[in-house]
Design a protein around this motif. Structure first.
Motif, PDB file in Angstrom:
ATOM      1  N   ARG A  45       0.814  -1.224   0.000  1.00  0.00           N
ATOM      2  CA  ARG A  45       0.000   0.000   0.000  1.00  0.00           C
ATOM      3  C   ARG A  45       0.843   1.268   0.000  1.00  0.00           C
ATOM      4  NH1 ARG A  45      -1.274  -3.406   3.576  1.00  0.00           N
ATOM      5  NH2 ARG A  45      -3.114  -4.686   3.317  1.00  0.00           N
ATOM      6  N   ARG A  46       2.108   1.156   0.399  1.00  0.00           N
ATOM      7  CA  ARG A  46       3.003   2.320   0.485  1.00  0.00           C
ATOM      8  C   ARG A  46       4.016   2.361  -0.650  1.00  0.00           C
ATOM      9  NH1 ARG A  46       2.714   1.166   6.472  1.00  0.00           N
ATOM     10  NH2 ARG A  46       4.031  -0.593   5.991  1.00  0.00           N
ATOM     11  N   ARG A  47       3.848   1.544  -1.661  1.00  0.00           N
ATOM     12  CA  ARG A  47       4.862   1.438  -2.714  1.00  0.00           C
ATOM     13  C   ARG A  47       4.283   1.785  -4.086  1.00  0.00           C
ATOM     14  NH1 ARG A  47       8.026  -4.003  -0.664  1.00  0.00           N
ATOM     15  NH2 ARG A  47       9.020  -2.984   1.123  1.00  0.00           N
ATOM     16  N   ALA A  48       4.595   2.981  -4.544  1.00  0.00           N
ATOM     17  CA  ALA A  48       4.123   3.420  -5.865  1.00  0.00           C
ATOM     18  C   ALA A  48       4.680   2.524  -6.965  1.00  0.00           C
ATOM     19  CB  ALA A  48       4.500   4.881  -6.106  1.00  0.00           C
ATOM     20  N   PHE A  49       5.876   1.983  -6.775  1.00  0.00           N
ATOM     21  CA  PHE A  49       6.472   1.120  -7.800  1.00  0.00           C
ATOM     22  C   PHE A  49       5.744  -0.222  -7.919  1.00  0.00           C
ATOM     23  CE2 PHE A  49       9.014   0.356  -3.968  1.00  0.00           C
ATOM     24  CZ  PHE A  49       9.041  -1.021  -3.890  1.00  0.00           C
ATOM     25  N   VAL A  50       4.901  -0.553  -6.952  1.00  0.00           N
ATOM     26  CA  VAL A  50       4.025  -1.726  -7.048  1.00  0.00           C
ATOM     27  C   VAL A  50       2.647  -1.297  -7.534  1.00  0.00           C
ATOM     28  CG1 VAL A  50       2.817  -3.527  -5.731  1.00  0.00           C
ATOM     29  CG2 VAL A  50       5.227  -3.057  -5.267  1.00  0.00           C
ATOM     30  N   LEU A  51       2.092  -0.257  -6.926  1.00  0.00           N
ATOM     31  CA  LEU A  51       0.726   0.171  -7.251  1.00  0.00           C
ATOM     32  C   LEU A  51       0.601   0.746  -8.655  1.00  0.00           C
ATOM     33  CD1 LEU A  51      -0.267   1.721  -3.821  1.00  0.00           C
ATOM     34  CD2 LEU A  51      -1.112  -0.412  -4.816  1.00  0.00           C
ATOM     35  N   GLY A  52       1.635   1.424  -9.155  1.00  0.00           N
ATOM     36  CA  GLY A  52       1.574   1.975 -10.509  1.00  0.00           C
ATOM     37  C   GLY A  52       1.386   0.890 -11.558  1.00  0.00           C
ATOM     38  N   PRO A  53       2.321  -0.068 -11.646  1.00  0.00           N
ATOM     39  CA  PRO A  53       2.133  -1.161 -12.609  1.00  0.00           C
ATOM     40  C   PRO A  53       0.858  -1.971 -12.342  1.00  0.00           C
ATOM     41  CG  PRO A  53       4.406  -1.083 -11.895  1.00  0.00           C
ATOM     42  CD  PRO A  53       3.646  -0.114 -11.028  1.00  0.00           C
ATOM     43  N   ALA A  54       0.551  -2.227 -11.063  1.00  0.00           N
ATOM     44  CA  ALA A  54      -0.648  -3.015 -10.734  1.00  0.00           C
ATOM     45  C   ALA A  54      -1.910  -2.304 -11.188  1.00  0.00           C
ATOM     46  CB  ALA A  54      -0.697  -3.292  -9.234  1.00  0.00           C
ATOM     47  N   SER A  55      -1.942  -0.981 -11.065  1.00  0.00           N
ATOM     48  CA  SER A  55      -3.153  -0.254 -11.469  1.00  0.00           C
ATOM     49  C   SER A  55      -3.358  -0.289 -12.976  1.00  0.00           C
ATOM     50  CB  SER A  55      -3.130   1.184 -10.945  1.00  0.00           C
ATOM     51  OG  SER A  55      -2.135   1.940 -11.585  1.00  0.00           O
ATOM     52  N   ALA A  56      -2.308  -0.552 -13.726  1.00  0.00           N
ATOM     53  CA  ALA A  56      -2.440  -0.664 -15.182  1.00  0.00           C
ATOM     54  C   ALA A  56      -3.159  -1.949 -15.601  1.00  0.00           C
ATOM     55  CB  ALA A  56      -1.062  -0.594 -15.843  1.00  0.00           C
ATOM     56  N   ILE A  57      -3.131  -2.970 -14.747  1.00  0.00           N
ATOM     57  CA  ILE A  57      -3.695  -4.268 -15.147  1.00  0.00           C
ATOM     58  C   ILE A  57      -4.737  -4.823 -14.185  1.00  0.00           C
ATOM     59  CG2 ILE A  57      -1.690  -4.958 -16.514  1.00  0.00           C
ATOM     60  CD1 ILE A  57      -0.836  -6.693 -14.068  1.00  0.00           C
ATOM     61  N   ALA A  58      -4.827  -4.264 -12.974  1.00  0.00           N
ATOM     62  CA  ALA A  58      -5.736  -4.825 -11.960  1.00  0.00           C
ATOM     63  C   ALA A  58      -6.371  -3.709 -11.137  1.00  0.00           C
ATOM     64  CB  ALA A  58      -4.969  -5.805 -11.065  1.00  0.00           C
ATOM     65  N   ARG A  59      -6.815  -2.652 -11.796  1.00  0.00           N
ATOM     66  CA  ARG A  59      -7.342  -1.455 -11.124  1.00  0.00           C
ATOM     67  C   ARG A  59      -8.457  -1.761 -10.131  1.00  0.00           C
ATOM     68  NH1 ARG A  59      -6.094   3.227 -12.797  1.00  0.00           N
ATOM     69  NH2 ARG A  59      -8.036   4.258 -12.245  1.00  0.00           N
ATOM     70  N   SER A  60      -9.300  -2.715 -10.478  1.00  0.00           N
ATOM     71  CA  SER A  60     -10.486  -2.963  -9.653  1.00  0.00           C
ATOM     72  C   SER A  60     -10.257  -4.017  -8.563  1.00  0.00           C
ATOM     73  CB  SER A  60     -11.660  -3.370 -10.536  1.00  0.00           C
ATOM     74  OG  SER A  60     -11.364  -4.579 -11.197  1.00  0.00           O
TER      75      SER A  60
END
Length: 162
Positions: free
Chosen positions: A122-137
């Motif tokens: 939850r505190r890592r943009a380098f995880v959430l950025g790529p993840a939001s590209a493929i698993a936003r929901s």
């Protein structure tokens, strides 16, 4: 019965065969198909080093459908890291490949050596950025927030203090 997994990938060291960290991450995305069906791959992004790491990272995420239970998938991911040349070392140090289970369709998992959701994602943009590209929901089973909401909260601009 198969499960869906959100896997984070990272590299900040060259590999003799795959070259720069971006090539390492792309090769690892292909290798993970050995553990199931890769349903989605994010773009590879560059991110700043953290902790003891000295070099910039290449990061990505993928969604994997697999018959493996979480501990078996973790063992397979750790074996893949070793096959790519990862050696035990300093926490957050430079590494050829880092693979982490972030979320899975089964909700929470807790056992020695494995916690899902990943405790720090939850505190890592380098995880959430790529993840939001493929698993936003996809939803975090702890907070109830989607990947897109977590990413927005982490990266939104905040007003300057007065």
């Amino acid at each position: 019965m198969s499960s869906l997994y959100l896997i984070a990938l990272g590299s900040n060291r060259r590999h003799a065969l795959y070259g720069a960290p971006q090539g390492v991450v792309r090769a690892a995305q292909e290798e993970l198909a050995a553990f199931g069906t890769v349903l989605a791959r994010s773009p590879v992004i560059a991110s700043s080093p953290m902790g003891a790491a000295q070099r910039r990272f290449a990061n990505a995420a993928l969604v994997l459908e697999s018959e493996l239970a979480p501990p078996a998938l973790l063992a397979a991911l750790k074996r893949t890291e070793r096959e790519f040349g990862r050696r035990r070392g300093r926490r957050w140090g430079d590494r050829v490949l880092d693979l982490d289970i972030i979320l899975w369709s089964g909700g929470r998992w807790s056992s020695p050596g494995l916690a899902i959701p990943h405790p720090e994602f939850r505190r890592r943009a380098f995880v959430l950025g790529p993840a939001s590209a493929i698993a936003r929901s996809w939803r975090d089973p702890v907070s109830g927030l989607t990947i897109a909401q977590l990413h927005a909260r982490l990266t939104r601009r905040r007003p300057l203090p007065r």
